[in-house]
Scaffold this motif. Structure first.
Motif, PDB file in Angstrom:
ATOM      1  N   LYS A  42      30.479  -3.967  73.187  1.00 35.64           N
ATOM      2  CA  LYS A  42      30.296  -5.283  72.586  1.00 35.64           C
ATOM      3  C   LYS A  42      31.405  -6.212  73.068  1.00 35.64           C
ATOM      4  CE  LYS A  42      26.688  -4.406  69.976  1.00 35.64           C
ATOM      5  NZ  LYS A  42      25.422  -5.167  70.087  1.00 35.64           N
ATOM      6  N   GLN A 105      27.555 -16.217  76.790  1.00 35.97           N
ATOM      7  CA  GLN A 105      27.260 -15.711  75.448  1.00 35.97           C
ATOM      8  C   GLN A 105      28.046 -14.439  75.176  1.00 35.97           C
ATOM      9  OE1 GLN A 105      24.584 -16.543  72.855  1.00 35.97           O
ATOM     10  NE2 GLN A 105      25.059 -18.546  73.728  1.00 35.97           N
ATOM     11  N   TYR A 106      28.641 -14.380  73.992  1.00 32.31           N
ATOM     12  CA  TYR A 106      29.381 -13.201  73.545  1.00 32.31           C
ATOM     13  C   TYR A 106      28.713 -12.658  72.280  1.00 32.31           C
ATOM     14  CZ  TYR A 106      33.073 -14.520  76.816  1.00 32.31           C
ATOM     15  OH  TYR A 106      33.774 -14.816  77.961  1.00 32.31           O
ATOM     16  N   ASP A 107      29.027 -11.433  71.928  1.00 37.73           N
ATOM     17  CA  ASP A 107      28.476 -10.880  70.692  1.00 37.73           C
ATOM     18  C   ASP A 107      29.141 -11.495  69.469  1.00 37.73           C
ATOM     19  OD1 ASP A 107      26.581  -8.879  71.731  1.00 37.73           O
ATOM     20  OD2 ASP A 107      28.372  -7.970  72.599  1.00 37.73           O
ATOM     21  N   ALA A 108      30.358 -12.005  69.642  1.00 37.37           N
ATOM     22  CA  ALA A 108      31.063 -12.667  68.545  1.00 37.37           C
ATOM     23  C   ALA A 108      31.980 -13.744  69.105  1.00 37.37           C
ATOM     24  CB  ALA A 108      31.878 -11.662  67.739  1.00 37.37           C
ATOM     25  N   HIS A 134      25.798 -19.963  69.399  1.00 32.52           N
ATOM     26  CA  HIS A 134      25.929 -18.570  68.963  1.00 32.52           C
ATOM     27  C   HIS A 134      25.305 -18.358  67.581  1.00 32.52           C
ATOM     28  CE1 HIS A 134      28.425 -18.033  72.465  1.00 32.52           C
ATOM     29  NE2 HIS A 134      28.521 -16.747  72.197  1.00 32.52           N
ATOM     30  N   ASN A 137      21.552 -18.200  68.011  1.00 37.78           N
ATOM     31  CA  ASN A 137      21.096 -16.975  68.663  1.00 37.78           C
ATOM     32  C   ASN A 137      21.412 -15.711  67.860  1.00 37.78           C
ATOM     33  OD1 ASN A 137      20.041 -18.347  70.889  1.00 37.78           O
ATOM     34  ND2 ASN A 137      22.020 -18.386  71.920  1.00 37.78           N
ATOM     35  N   ARG A 139      24.273 -14.524  66.940  1.00 35.04           N
ATOM     36  CA  ARG A 139      25.534 -13.866  67.271  1.00 35.04           C
ATOM     37  C   ARG A 139      26.531 -14.080  66.131  1.00 35.04           C
ATOM     38  NH1 ARG A 139      25.424 -12.590  72.828  1.00 35.04           N
ATOM     39  NH2 ARG A 139      23.243 -12.732  73.471  1.00 35.04           N
ATOM     40  N   ASN A 189      25.227 -13.734  59.898  1.00 35.73           N
ATOM     41  CA  ASN A 189      26.095 -13.588  61.066  1.00 35.73           C
ATOM     42  C   ASN A 189      27.375 -14.428  60.946  1.00 35.73           C
ATOM     43  OD1 ASN A 189      24.442 -15.909  61.244  1.00 35.73           O
ATOM     44  ND2 ASN A 189      24.789 -16.086  63.445  1.00 35.73           N
TER      45      ASN A 189
END
Length: 228
Positions: A42, A105-108, A134, A137, A139, A189
């Motif tokens: 991740k 794009q990052y997971d967080a 984010h 999406n 995230r 999220n």
């Protein structure tokens, strides 16, 4: 038939019905071999602005990396060293511009607090766009201490439960459900926390959401956050 085995080195081993033949003293020996494929970890983007709270920044980055998360510490205004709120200087891994060019794009996406740092995050249109994308999406969008005020400034997480440093409560508008008495608040999220003293639990909750409760418990035990 493939048998999947997880190893402690964060690799997945696929045991194939294949053998390597070796000859010793005219006798044949068959040795099973494995093909290893790395798992995708991740990812988290931590945005570092001048005047950020250094404990919240370092503790969050450190804990996530202990939890197996690939963390990028990105400087809001570039890759130069950043002077934080208690006169500690931190060096980002790269600029925010480069971090987004490398991976949009990052997971967080995580915002450390600090009054000056949070104000700079609140005024950045790049940060605002990033947070909105984010959130849209699904995230993780996270902030600690004064940084949830950046959510308000950019219109992010409206209607969600959140918390912040107590003295910034009056900056959280009626568009949000303000929570007191909890170290970390999770609403979908959206993840928020209160300050330097809650940064460890903030980190643990992020690890749990990104990599699982088992890994979070493992990190907690190793750091002796509780149970001492």
């Amino acid at each position: 038939m493939f048998v999947v085995k997880r190893s402690s080195s964060n690799l997945i081993k696929l045991a194939r019905p294949s053998f390597r033949v070796q000859i010793y003293n005219s006798r044949l020996f068959y040795k099973r071999f494995y093909i290893t494929t790395p798992t995708m970890s991740k990812t988290a983007l931590v945005i570092l602005a001048q005047g950020a709270e250094e404990m919240e920044t370092v503790i969050t980055v450190d804990m996530l990396r202990r939890g197996g998360v690939t963390v990028t510490l990105a400087g809001l205004d570039g890759s130069s060293p950043v002077l934080c709120s208690r006169q500690v200087t931190l060096v980002p891994d790269m600029s925010l511009t480069d971090a987004l060019a490398e991976k949009p794009q990052y997971d967080a996406v995580i915002l450390p607090g600090g009054l000056e740092g949070s104000d700079r995050l609140s005024k950045s249109s790049v940060v605002g766009t990033l947070l909105k994308e984010h959130e849209k999406n699904g995230r993780i969008v996270a902030a600690i201490c004064a940084a949830p005020t950046a959510f308000v400034a950019h219109g992010v997480a409206k209607g969600k439960r959140l918390t912040s440093y107590p003295t910034t409560k009056d900056k959280i508008t009626a568009d949000y459900q303000y929570v007191e008495g909890e170290r970390v608040v999770v609403d979908g999220n959206i993840v928020t926390s209160r300050g330097p003293g809650t940064a460890y639990w903030f980190g643990l909750k992020l690890i749990e959401l990104l990599t699982g409760k088992e890994k979070s418990d493992q990190v907690e035990k190793g750091m002796i956050i509780s149970g001492y």
